[in-house]
Design an enzyme around this catalytic site. Structure first.
Site, PDB file in Angstrom:
ATOM      1  N   TYR A  52      29.311 -13.045 -16.000  1.00 32.10           N
ATOM      2  CA  TYR A  52      28.355 -12.673 -17.059  1.00 32.10           C
ATOM      3  C   TYR A  52      28.502 -13.562 -18.289  1.00 32.10           C
ATOM      4  O   TYR A  52      27.512 -13.838 -18.973  1.00 32.10           O
ATOM      5  CB  TYR A  52      28.478 -11.181 -17.398  1.00 32.10           C
ATOM      6  N   ARG A  55      26.331 -16.489 -17.479  1.00 35.45           N
ATOM      7  CA  ARG A  55      24.889 -16.172 -17.597  1.00 35.45           C
ATOM      8  C   ARG A  55      24.493 -16.129 -19.079  1.00 35.45           C
ATOM      9  O   ARG A  55      23.458 -16.606 -19.476  1.00 35.45           O
ATOM     10  CB  ARG A  55      24.568 -14.804 -16.965  1.00 35.45           C
ATOM     11  N   HIS A 106      17.987  -2.152 -16.651  1.00 35.82           N
ATOM     12  CA  HIS A 106      19.248  -2.624 -16.062  1.00 35.82           C
ATOM     13  C   HIS A 106      20.203  -3.202 -17.106  1.00 35.82           C
ATOM     14  O   HIS A 106      21.134  -3.925 -16.755  1.00 35.82           O
ATOM     15  CB  HIS A 106      18.971  -3.667 -14.977  1.00 35.82           C
ATOM     16  N   CYS A 133      37.879  -2.985 -28.918  1.00 30.79           N
ATOM     17  CA  CYS A 133      36.648  -2.319 -29.369  1.00 30.79           C
ATOM     18  C   CYS A 133      36.706  -2.135 -30.893  1.00 30.79           C
ATOM     19  O   CYS A 133      37.673  -1.569 -31.419  1.00 30.79           O
ATOM     20  CB  CYS A 133      36.494  -0.969 -28.681  1.00 30.79           C
ATOM     21  N   GLY A 173       6.739 -10.359 -10.495  1.00 35.64           N
ATOM     22  CA  GLY A 173       7.941 -11.120 -10.150  1.00 35.64           C
ATOM     23  C   GLY A 173       9.127 -10.283  -9.743  1.00 35.64           C
ATOM     24  O   GLY A 173      10.255 -10.578 -10.133  1.00 35.64           O
ATOM     25  N   THR A 174       8.871  -9.261  -8.966  1.00 34.35           N
ATOM     26  CA  THR A 174       9.990  -8.444  -8.473  1.00 34.35           C
ATOM     27  C   THR A 174       9.878  -8.283  -6.962  1.00 34.35           C
ATOM     28  O   THR A 174       8.778  -8.083  -6.434  1.00 34.35           O
ATOM     29  CB  THR A 174      10.095  -7.098  -9.228  1.00 34.35           C
ATOM     30  N   SER A 175      11.011  -8.382  -6.275  1.00 37.02           N
ATOM     31  CA  SER A 175      11.010  -8.441  -4.813  1.00 37.02           C
ATOM     32  C   SER A 175      10.797  -7.080  -4.149  1.00 37.02           C
ATOM     33  O   SER A 175      10.591  -7.006  -2.949  1.00 37.02           O
ATOM     34  CB  SER A 175      12.336  -9.027  -4.318  1.00 37.02           C
ATOM     35  N   ASN A 199       2.899 -11.835  -7.924  1.00 40.47           N
ATOM     36  CA  ASN A 199       4.118 -12.413  -7.366  1.00 40.47           C
ATOM     37  C   ASN A 199       3.772 -13.718  -6.662  1.00 40.47           C
ATOM     38  O   ASN A 199       2.616 -13.952  -6.317  1.00 40.47           O
ATOM     39  CB  ASN A 199       4.753 -11.427  -6.363  1.00 40.47           C
ATOM     40  N   GLU A 201       4.734 -14.346  -3.752  1.00 40.62           N
ATOM     41  CA  GLU A 201       4.522 -13.958  -2.357  1.00 40.62           C
ATOM     42  C   GLU A 201       4.474 -12.439  -2.302  1.00 40.62           C
ATOM     43  O   GLU A 201       4.835 -11.786  -3.272  1.00 40.62           O
ATOM     44  CB  GLU A 201       5.686 -14.465  -1.499  1.00 40.62           C
TER      45      GLU A 201
END
Ligand code: NAD
Length: 231
Positions: A52, A55, A106, A133, A173-175, A199, A201
């Site tokens: 992460y 990313r 998410h 923290c 754009g989500t599978s 999409n 596809e």
């Protein structure tokens, strides 16, 4: 009109962020089981944090910018329509594209959460397993504020209430392989919404949609928004 939009990794692909389901089934060369589950974090927190961190670093430092699809959706949100924008993406390209409100079901790459006191804070740097923290002073309790596979997505009450009111539901754009998001089309259909899939596809849940617009999000989303705003 009540419009509910669900976006996935495909909307950010043309901005240079890799999607999850490439041909190799890996996410940036990793199996999701190794980097995006609570079990992976428990077994090897250094690996998960470094995934992460990479990313986050890429999002902030490699010139990644929102594309025409992100900015078109922001334009739609500022129109007279009532627009709920839900994203499965953990990037911040909707916000940078001008969207005033985004439901990150998410989680977000630029946020961390303390597993001790639940405090959520912004983060633009690399996390380590020794971080402290700032709220409860615990050591090693900070993790990315990301919903991993097997965890409960965020904001579900708000999302289902928007789906119940939807006149139009659009998935971009989500599978269609990650639930519960893949099931939103069924909920919206049951509420009487017109359903559209945009999409490259046909997705795994394509038969559940009434309308399909095949092509890159940067073209198809702009076209769809222009049509809506011209009406
Ligand atoms: P996915 O990777 O499973 O599917 C991406 C979909 O987008 C595919 O159906 C593909 O055909 C389509 N696509 C690719 N390029 C496109 C384009 N230019 N225009 C239109 N469509 C295009 O993505 P998902 O369904 O969102 O599920 C992936 C999970 O992984 C999500 O839960 C998300 O949190 C995470 N993820 C997030 C990011 C991000 O934040 N940008 C990136 C990768 C993965």
């Amino acid at each position: 009109m009540n419009i509910v939009i669900l976006t996935g990794a495909g909307i950010s692909a043309e901005s240079g962020i890799k999607t999850f389901r490439g041909n190799d089934g890996l996410w940036e060369n990793h199996r999701v089981e190794d980097v995006a589950t609570p079990e992976a974090y428990c077994a090897n927190p250094e690996l998960v944090l470094s995934f992460y961190n990479a990313r986050r670093h890429a999002l902030l430092n490699t010139g990644i910018q929102p594309n025409a699809a992100h900015t078109a959706l922001a334009r739609l949100q500022y129109s007279h329509h009532d627009v709920t924008l839900i994203t499965q993406n953990v990037d911040n390209l909707h916000e940078r594209g001008g969207s005033p409100s985004v439901l990150h079901m998410h989680g977000e790459l630029l946020k961390q959460i303390c597993t001790g006191c639940a405090d959520v804070t912004l983060i633009e740097w690399a996390q380590t397993v020794r971080d402290v923290c700032a709220c409860c002073s615990a050591v090693g309790t900070l993790r990315p504020d990301i919903v991993w596979f097997g965890e409960m997505p965020k904001l579900m009450d708000e999302i289902y209430s928007a789906l119940d009111r939807a006149d139009v539901f659009v998935a971009i754009g989500t599978s269609g392989r990650v639930y519960p998001a893949a099931g939103f089309v069924e909920v919206a259909s049951a509420s009487g919404a017109h359903t559209i899939e945009i999409n490259l596809e046909a997705s795994d849940v394509a038969p559940a949609f009434a309308e399909h617009r095949i092509g890159p999000a940067s073209e198809q989303v702009v076209e769809w928004v222009n049509e809506l705003l011209a009406d």
